[in-house]
Design a protein around this motif. Structure first.
Motif, PDB file in Angstrom:
ATOM      1  N   PHE A 212     -26.469 -38.016  73.490  1.00 12.09           N
ATOM      2  CA  PHE A 212     -25.696 -37.208  74.446  1.00 12.09           C
ATOM      3  C   PHE A 212     -26.041 -35.720  74.402  1.00 12.09           C
ATOM      4  O   PHE A 212     -26.356 -35.123  75.429  1.00 12.09           O
ATOM      5  CB  PHE A 212     -24.202 -37.420  74.174  1.00 12.09           C
ATOM      6  CG  PHE A 212     -23.316 -36.522  74.968  1.00 12.09           C
ATOM      7  CD1 PHE A 212     -23.417 -36.483  76.359  1.00 12.09           C
ATOM      8  CD2 PHE A 212     -22.390 -35.694  74.359  1.00 12.09           C
ATOM      9  CE1 PHE A 212     -22.594 -35.651  77.110  1.00 12.09           C
ATOM     10  CE2 PHE A 212     -21.575 -34.860  75.110  1.00 12.09           C
ATOM     11  CZ  PHE A 212     -21.672 -34.838  76.474  1.00 12.09           C
ATOM     12  N   LYS A 216     -27.639 -33.771  77.443  1.00 15.54           N
ATOM     13  CA  LYS A 216     -26.772 -32.804  78.121  1.00 15.54           C
ATOM     14  C   LYS A 216     -27.473 -31.441  78.180  1.00 15.54           C
ATOM     15  O   LYS A 216     -27.545 -30.809  79.233  1.00 15.54           O
ATOM     16  CB  LYS A 216     -25.456 -32.695  77.342  1.00 15.54           C
ATOM     17  CG  LYS A 216     -24.527 -31.618  77.829  1.00 15.54           C
ATOM     18  CD  LYS A 216     -23.313 -31.518  76.934  1.00 15.54           C
ATOM     19  CE  LYS A 216     -23.296 -30.150  76.317  1.00 15.54           C
ATOM     20  NZ  LYS A 216     -22.120 -29.832  75.558  1.00 15.54           N
ATOM     21  N   TYR A 230     -19.352 -32.611  81.601  1.00 16.17           N
ATOM     22  CA  TYR A 230     -19.688 -33.432  80.434  1.00 16.17           C
ATOM     23  C   TYR A 230     -18.526 -33.613  79.473  1.00 16.17           C
ATOM     24  O   TYR A 230     -18.580 -33.209  78.323  1.00 16.17           O
ATOM     25  CB  TYR A 230     -20.915 -32.867  79.714  1.00 16.17           C
ATOM     26  CG  TYR A 230     -22.124 -32.849  80.608  1.00 16.17           C
ATOM     27  CD1 TYR A 230     -22.607 -34.038  81.131  1.00 16.17           C
ATOM     28  CD2 TYR A 230     -22.743 -31.662  80.960  1.00 16.17           C
ATOM     29  CE1 TYR A 230     -23.710 -34.033  81.974  1.00 16.17           C
ATOM     30  CE2 TYR A 230     -23.839 -31.655  81.809  1.00 16.17           C
ATOM     31  CZ  TYR A 230     -24.308 -32.840  82.310  1.00 16.17           C
ATOM     32  OH  TYR A 230     -25.378 -32.831  83.138  1.00 16.17           O
ATOM     33  N   ASP A 233     -19.512 -38.686  76.867  1.00 17.95           N
ATOM     34  CA  ASP A 233     -20.926 -38.754  76.502  1.00 17.95           C
ATOM     35  C   ASP A 233     -21.729 -39.649  77.435  1.00 17.95           C
ATOM     36  O   ASP A 233     -22.939 -39.713  77.353  1.00 17.95           O
ATOM     37  CB  ASP A 233     -21.120 -39.139  75.022  1.00 17.95           C
ATOM     38  CG  ASP A 233     -20.547 -40.496  74.699  1.00 17.95           C
ATOM     39  OD1 ASP A 233     -20.042 -41.150  75.627  1.00 17.95           O
ATOM     40  OD2 ASP A 233     -20.583 -40.892  73.528  1.00 17.95           O
TER      41      ASP A 233
ATOM     42  N   ASP B 525     -25.313 -32.683  67.135  1.00 22.34           N
ATOM     43  CA  ASP B 525     -23.960 -33.170  66.865  1.00 22.34           C
ATOM     44  C   ASP B 525     -23.934 -34.138  65.695  1.00 22.34           C
ATOM     45  O   ASP B 525     -22.865 -34.527  65.243  1.00 22.34           O
ATOM     46  CB  ASP B 525     -23.362 -33.824  68.114  1.00 22.34           C
ATOM     47  CG  ASP B 525     -24.223 -34.958  68.640  1.00 22.34           C
ATOM     48  OD1 ASP B 525     -25.438 -34.925  68.419  1.00 22.34           O
ATOM     49  OD2 ASP B 525     -23.680 -35.868  69.283  1.00 22.34           O
TER      50      ASP B 525
END
Ligand code: SF4
Ligand code: SF4
Lengths: 378, 544
Positions: A212, A216, A230, A233, B525
């Motif tokens: 993601f 993104k 967004y 995800d 992340d």
């Protein structure tokens, strides 16, 4: 895991058909939300084909602001499908105000713009309204596009369907995407609820998208209005479909080549090997790496399903060509509920190389394998 | 110490040395192997004299004094011969009668290291044992919607792209118009970074090349190795194995002649050309090949006289400014191989990395950017450069990746990160962290020496005599008497071994993150760290 259900039919049908199917698949989702995408609208909207429809949820003040906003720009509402529930909302659903779909006759200036500009302006308007709504909390906008209605709400799909009286004739549509459940990875937010929509393209997904953040970041750097938000995800799946078809001019059968390209071995004997390996390299950032199933609808009304080979339980496509109705379902029981008397031997579960496409004419399920020669690119 | 020995300001006692030799008289067989193998002559055979007083029982007998001599090992205290803790003496001792011991409170030698007005130069590593990369954790584990992947059974595609990748729009346009496309190589994301022929011994170099060839041809892992400045043996240039090699050209242009002459006879194109502007361990300075190592072979390949020191000067007349150099050098190197070979610069991580990157983004021929952080270092340089110069890699890389994201070029210019990867042996974890911070691939040098050839150096200033041609393991020596200790076949085996285990470990990281078909480049992340400031700076999660 989310449950997905999509219907495409020659004649407009009630969205409750899709909700019913979701309900049958209920075991697999927690009933925490529902999202609906409707296009190929029947009923009163059928006459208003070219007119953009604004759909969202508004408080009274919000609705007033929307009218003002549109009026300032010279757009006049042609027809409104408004619904303000009077009954007590189902458990977990907040009382929000009016669920509205407003068809607009756009200003003369707007109509004088070239098509691409018109499209961009619509996206911008939707984003402006959304931004305003996010500040004030009075406006929530899911789409602004001709022949498109989107409805999203938190709560059990069936209960929501009854609460919002989704059976109304004005909501009957030929192409319906429906998803049960809120998003999992982030806080509850209506914008994060599937399906997602941009410029006539809508997709919904179940599974996981571990790529993601990089995707993104990549999409956001493409300079396309509308690649933002967004909250979920998997919103990027929709934007990749948009990017691949609208920005790169690829046919939807190539979508899978972008999100899950073949490995070297699979690609080895392919007649379009050179093109595909170049595409794989240049779209490397858009590779979705994770088990998932994507169902989507394109501006012309064709519907597709593609899934990753890591997806443990693939979705299924089936229907009745004579009646002109097909359904895409994440579970076979959903399909059985919606189209019980179809020829079940014709059901198709697209596997890791496949994309299943049903054209707007709802005559057949087109089975594209990534190993096939590429179809003509637009 | 003899009574008459003069005590000057630079006289040291044994206690002042960071490495002290513990020698056991009872187990020593006096074979003399330790003294013969000691690379710095820190120990020598000593004759010791001992006085024994014998006091008999009773009142009448007088005590007597007896003298005896015995042989043993004496540690020299002259700073020039200070023990470097390599433990070679122990390795050759049949009885483990001798070993060096670290004395952390002995710091006096540090003040005596510079002698005759000469600053200390050494080979090896930055003497700092911290590692930020080791603190990073992978926190985004697929648990929620789907089970994690099976690292052992799923199919993984651990490959990356080296070369300028066109944007999807341009790619499609170029395909339809049949236009020129920059060359792109699909390679393994762990590259053996530039270590020159000259810095490394012929056996080490050969071992590495053999390992790389085996990985490519037998294991289906497209591993690449960079030559470092200093050229490439002519036979390799003309062989088919050159395709596994990234040729480096640097400020000194050492060995470049040889390469140019070989171009018409090359059977294959090299994998890429790396233009070295700086090395992370010695930024703005470059390597220092000291005269000890410039023997006939090295002199011939580099086109210089034998026995002279060869510092790689930071700049050359042809490199007027980075803008010009990037534009001119990249173009002329590309031209040399008919625009079929990717060409990219390598710079030390520095506060100006972003400016260089900015230049590259606008240069259609630039094939990537290698950024080398402060922590690396295999070759020789001044102590001060190695220990105190340079920029850590993590934040520098992150800044560059984010700049690429803003420019929308994050898939177009691969970033190659180096410097301190696997410093404490955690090669795969460090590499994965850098990839998730935005690197398309990582390069290692020191790790290869440590794992591939058993280099003895450490972050505690152990060994690190790579510069003076006495490398006890034969890794960085040009003296055949020493480098024949190193068996190239064994080096190749070790290289293959650690690559395969790296690959397994990388899967063990990627699979739980749900990645199997594309590298998680920029998947920030997934990263977390327990230091708030670092988390903010790198834009990753703060977890405690
Ligand atoms: S440890 Fe190395 S340097 Fe020290 S005495 Fe032994 S062989 Fe010599
Ligand atoms: S073993 Fe050789 S390469 Fe390693 S630190 Fe010592 S001298 Fe340098």
């Amino acid at each position: 895991m989310c449950r997905l259900f999509a219907l495409t039919s020659r004649e407009p049908v009630s969205p409750m058909l899709a909700i019913d199917a979701l309900n049958v698949m209920k075991e697999g989702h927690d009933g925490s939300g529902v999202g609906l995408f409707l296009s190929g609208l029947g009923g009163p909207f059928e006459e208003l084909k070219g007119h953009p429809i604004l759909s969202g949820i508004f408080t009274d003040a919000g609705l007033k602001r929307v009218y003002e906003y549109m009026a300032e720009r010279g757009h006049r509402a042609q027809y409104s499908a408004m619904f303000k529930p009077e009954t007590v909302p189902p458990v977990g659903t907040p009382k929000r105000g009016t669920y509205a779909s407003l068809a607009y006759k756009m200003s003369d200036e707007w109509r004088a713009l070239p098509k691409a500009e018109q499209d961009r302006a619509l996206v911008q308007m939707r984003l402006d309204l959304r931004a305003e709504g996010e500040e004030s909390g009075e406006i929530m906008v899911f789409s602004l596009w001709p022949d498109t209605i989107m409805i999203k709400e938190v709560g059990d799909p069936m209960a929501i369907g009854e609460y919002l009286k989704l059976d109304r004739e004005e909501l009957h549509a030929r192409h319906i995407l429906a998803q049960g459940r809120q998003n999992t990875n982030y806080a509850i937010n209506l914008y994060a609820c599937h399906p997602f929509f941009i410029e006539g393209i809508s997709t919904m997904t179940n599974g996981e998208n571990t790529a993601f953040i990089p995707i993104k970041e990549y999409l956001q750097s493409r300079g396309v209005t509308g690649y933002q938000g967004y909250q979920s995800d998997s919103e990027v799946f929709t934007h990749i479909a948009h990017f691949a078809t609208k920005k790169l001019g690829l046919d939807i059968s190539s979508y899978k080549h972008v999100i899950t390209p073949m490995n070297d071995e699979e690609m080895a004997g392919h007649p379009d090997r050179e093109f595909l390996s170049n595409l794989k390299k240049s779209c490397r950032k858009l590779i979705i790496d994770g088990p998932n199933c994507v169902i989507g609808c394109l501006p012309d009304g064709s519907m597709f399903m593609a899934q990753d080979r890591k997806k443990l339980r693939p979705g299924v496509v089936g229907g009745d060509p004579k009646k002109g109705i097909f359904a895409f379902s994440s579970e076979i029981c959903g399909l059985n509920a919606a189209i019980p008397d179809r020829d079940k031997t014709q059901d198709f579960q697209p596997m890791h190389l496949d994309t299943a496409i049903v054209g707007p004419d709802c005559r057949e399920v087109l089975k594209c394998s990534q190993k096939d020669p590429l179809r003509l690119q637009r | 110490m003899l009574a008459e020995r003069p005590i000057t300001p630079s006289t040291l006692s044994r206690k002042d040395l960071p490495w002290q030799i513990k020698w056991d008289i009872n187990t020593c067989t006096k074979c003399g192997r330790c003294t013969s193998v000691c690379p710095v002559n820190a120990i020598e055979l000593g004759v010791f004299r001992k006085r024994d007083i014998k006091a008999p029982m009773g009142l009448s007998a007088k005590p007597t004094t007896e003298f005896s001599t015995f042989y043993g090992i004496r540690q020299r205290t002259d700073p020039a011969y200070a023990c470097i803790g390599c433990a070679m003496c122990n390795m050759v001792c049949p009885n483990n009668a001798i070993e060096p011991q670290r004395q952390d409170d002995s710091t006096t030698l540090q003040f005596q290291n510079n002698r005759g007005g000469q600053s200390r130069t050494r080979g090896g590593r930055r003497n700092n044992s911290e590692s930020l990369l080791d603190q990073i954790k992978f926190i985004r584990i697929s648990m929620l919607t789907d089970p994690a992947l099976d690292a052992g059974r799923h199919e993984f595609e651990i490959r990356t792209l080296l070369g300028r990748v066109l944007s999807p729009e341009n790619e499609i346009k170029c395909f339809h118009e049949n236009g020129w496309k920059p060359p792109v190589r699909e390679i393994y994301p762990l590259v053996i970074g530039g270590m020159s022929f000259g810095a490394l011994s012929p056996n080490m170099w050969e071992g590495l090349q053999m390992g790389v060839a085996y990985l490519n041809e037998e294991m289906n892992m497209p591993v690449r190795m960079c030559t470092g400045e200093g050229g490439c043996p002519p036979r390799l240039l003309r062989s088919r194995f050159i395709k596994y090699v990234i040729l480096q050209i640097a400020s000194g242009y050492f060995g470049w002649d040889e390469i140019i002459h070989a171009i018409p006879e090359m059977k294959e194109d090299p994998c890429a050309i790396e233009i070295k502007y700086g090395q992370g361990a010695k930024p703005g300075d470059g390597g220092l090949l000291m005269w000890h190592k410039v023997n006939n072979l090295i002199a011939a390949i580099r086109g210089v006289p034998k026995g002279v020191s060869l510092p790689s000067p930071p700049t050359h007349q042809t490199k007027y400014s980075i803008e010009e150099a990037v534009a001119k050098m990249i173009q002329s190197m590309s031209m040399a191989w008919g625009f079929r070979v990717p060409v990219y610069p390598k710079i030390s991580a520095s506060s100006t990395s972003l400016a260089v990157l900015n230049n590259l983004v606008r240069n259609p021929y630039a094939a990537g950017l290698a950024i080398d952080g402060e922590d690396g270092g295999t070759g020789a340089a001044y102590n001060v450069s190695m220990n105190h110069m340079g920029h850590p890699i993590a934040s520098n890389l992150r800044d560059c990746y984010k700049a690429l994201c803003v420019a929308g070029a994050q898939n177009e210019i691969p970033l190659i990160a180096g410097g301190g990867i696997g410093k404490h042996g955690n090669l795969a974890a460090n590499a994965a962290a850098l990839i998730m911070l935005g690197a398309s691939m990582v390069q290692i040098g020191k790790y290869v020496m440590q794992a591939g050839a058993g280099c003895l150096g450490s972050e505690k200033d152990r060994c690190n005599v790579c510069n003076i041609g006495v490398c006890p393991k034969g890794i960085t020596s040009q003296d055949p008497r020493i480098y024949r200790r190193l068996d190239p076949e064994k080096v190749a085996e070790r290289v293959v071994d650690f690559y395969l285990s790296f690959d397994t470990e990388l899967r063990k990281v990627f699979a739980p993150l749900g990645r199997s078909t594309s590298l998680p480049i920029g998947m920030s992340d997934a990263l977390g760290i327990s230091d708030k400031d670092v988390a903010d700076r790198l834009d990753i999660k703060y977890v405690i």
